[in-house]
Design an enzyme around this catalytic site. Structure first.
Site, PDB file in Angstrom:
ATOM      1  N   LYS A 132       1.030 -27.405   3.118  1.00 27.00           N
ATOM      2  CA  LYS A 132       0.347 -28.313   4.051  1.00 27.00           C
ATOM      3  C   LYS A 132       0.769 -28.029   5.492  1.00 27.00           C
ATOM      4  O   LYS A 132      -0.048 -28.122   6.424  1.00 27.00           O
ATOM      5  CB  LYS A 132       0.642 -29.769   3.689  1.00 27.00           C
TER       6      LYS A 132
ATOM      7  N   LYS B 249       2.212 -34.960  16.067  1.00 22.01           N
ATOM      8  CA  LYS B 249       3.235 -34.982  15.015  1.00 22.01           C
ATOM      9  C   LYS B 249       3.200 -33.721  14.160  1.00 22.01           C
ATOM     10  O   LYS B 249       4.231 -33.075  13.944  1.00 22.01           O
ATOM     11  CB  LYS B 249       3.042 -36.208  14.123  1.00 22.01           C
TER      12      LYS B 249
ATOM     13  N   THR C 162       2.091 -36.061   5.072  1.00 17.96           N
ATOM     14  CA  THR C 162       2.432 -34.755   5.643  1.00 17.96           C
ATOM     15  C   THR C 162       3.830 -34.855   6.224  1.00 17.96           C
ATOM     16  O   THR C 162       4.044 -35.483   7.265  1.00 17.96           O
ATOM     17  CB  THR C 162       1.420 -34.353   6.732  1.00 17.96           C
TER      18      THR C 162
END
Length: 306
Positions: free
Chosen positions: A181, A249, A105
């Protein structure tokens, strides 16, 4: 799959060779699924990791030797670039024409930059983040949101067949998979934080936590994250299938994207603050459902099954 073929190879030829870099809860599950499906798998992780059916490699380059497909499942863009281009990096050994499948990601711009560099080196590239968690990685039932050339999809097909329940082909432009995503992680993070907030409110008001979970799981307010993460809270099992720090994150990535686009994201920002609070409280290595402990500490309660 036709009986005369073994994962895209004519009968009698060796199986497809898969290199895997990153053997954590996701990458390890994907490597095992591929091995069970008949691919020949060689894997590398910075922490020595032994997996049934997976040959251990001593470096990213060794994992990439003779590979038809190289799957990289790491945490962020820096780790992806180090794995591919750093000391003993995979691209130094990967055969020309092989496909790199990045399931990390990462920001869209990083996916575009890395993909361009990989293709300039004579390889194919698939920007292919996943959803489904470690359990579905281990059963080969992940959802891939992938973009890349038709040739990259074709080359990666044996691994996709082994690891995916669904593959969304999002066009040829590298970076589209990472964009989708990013949007997905906005919702996932918000849903986990909202589930924690809702359960804590109910318990603080006197509701039985397990009954509350059962009602909401059978009503319109439910979500996949609610049904998946609340049981962790009820059982007080915060084993990190996906850690709090991951959403520090990933929601940070979401907010960076919004800032770059001059697009307001107040709900994502609020959820990000809750994960930051959990990390500040020393919970960063626990399962992301441990964000509920922020509410528990404030209210003097515990969300657990009776």
């Amino acid at each position: 799959m036709p009986a005369a073929q073994v994962w895209g190879r004519p009968q009698g030829e060796p199986p497809v060779q898969l290199g895997v870099i990153g053997l954590g809860s996701m990458g390890g599950g994907m490597a095992r699924s591929a091995a069970k499906a008949g691919l020949s798998v060689r894997g590398y992780d910075v922490r020595p990791t032994a997996l049934d059916g997976v040959t251990a490699a001593g470096s990213p380059a060794e994992a990439a030797e003779a590979a038809d497909i190289l799957l990289v499942m790491v945490v962020n863009a820096k780790q992806l670039e180090d794995a591919l281009f750093g000391t003993n990096g995979a691209l130094s050994a990967l055969p020309k024409g092989a496909v790199v499948v990045s399931s990390a990601t990462i920001p869209t711009a990083d996916a575009e930059r890395v993909g361009t560099r990989v293709e300039q080196g004579g390889h194919l590239y698939l920007d292919a983040p996943v959803s489904g968690g470690s359990a579905r990685a281990g059963t080969g039932e992940l959802t891939f949101m992938a973009s890349g050339s038709d040739a990259a999809f074709a080359k990666a097909q044996p691994m996709l067949d082994a690891c995916a329940a669904k593959v969304f082909r999002l066009g040829p432009k590298i970076g589209t998979g990472s964009t989708v995503k990013t949007v997905h992680q906005l919702l996932a993070g918000v849903h986990i934080a909202a589930a924690a907030e809702a359960m804590a409110l109910g318990v603080r008001a006197g509701a039985d936590a397990r009954e509350l979970f059962e009602v909401i799981s059978n009503a319109a307010g439910r979500s996949w994250m609610f049904e998946n993460r609340v049981p962790h809270m009820l059982e007080r099992d915060f084993t990190p299938h996906s850690a709090v720090e991951i959403f520090v994150k990933d929601l940070g990535l979401v907010l960076d994207t919004g800032r770059d686009l001059r697009f307001p994201l107040p709900i994502a920002a609020s959820a990000h603050q809750q994960f930051l609070a959990a990390a500040a409280a020393g919970l960063g290595g626990e399962d992301d459902s441990a964000v509920v402990k922020v509410y528990e500490q404030l209210a003097g309660i515990e969300v657990k099954g009776s």
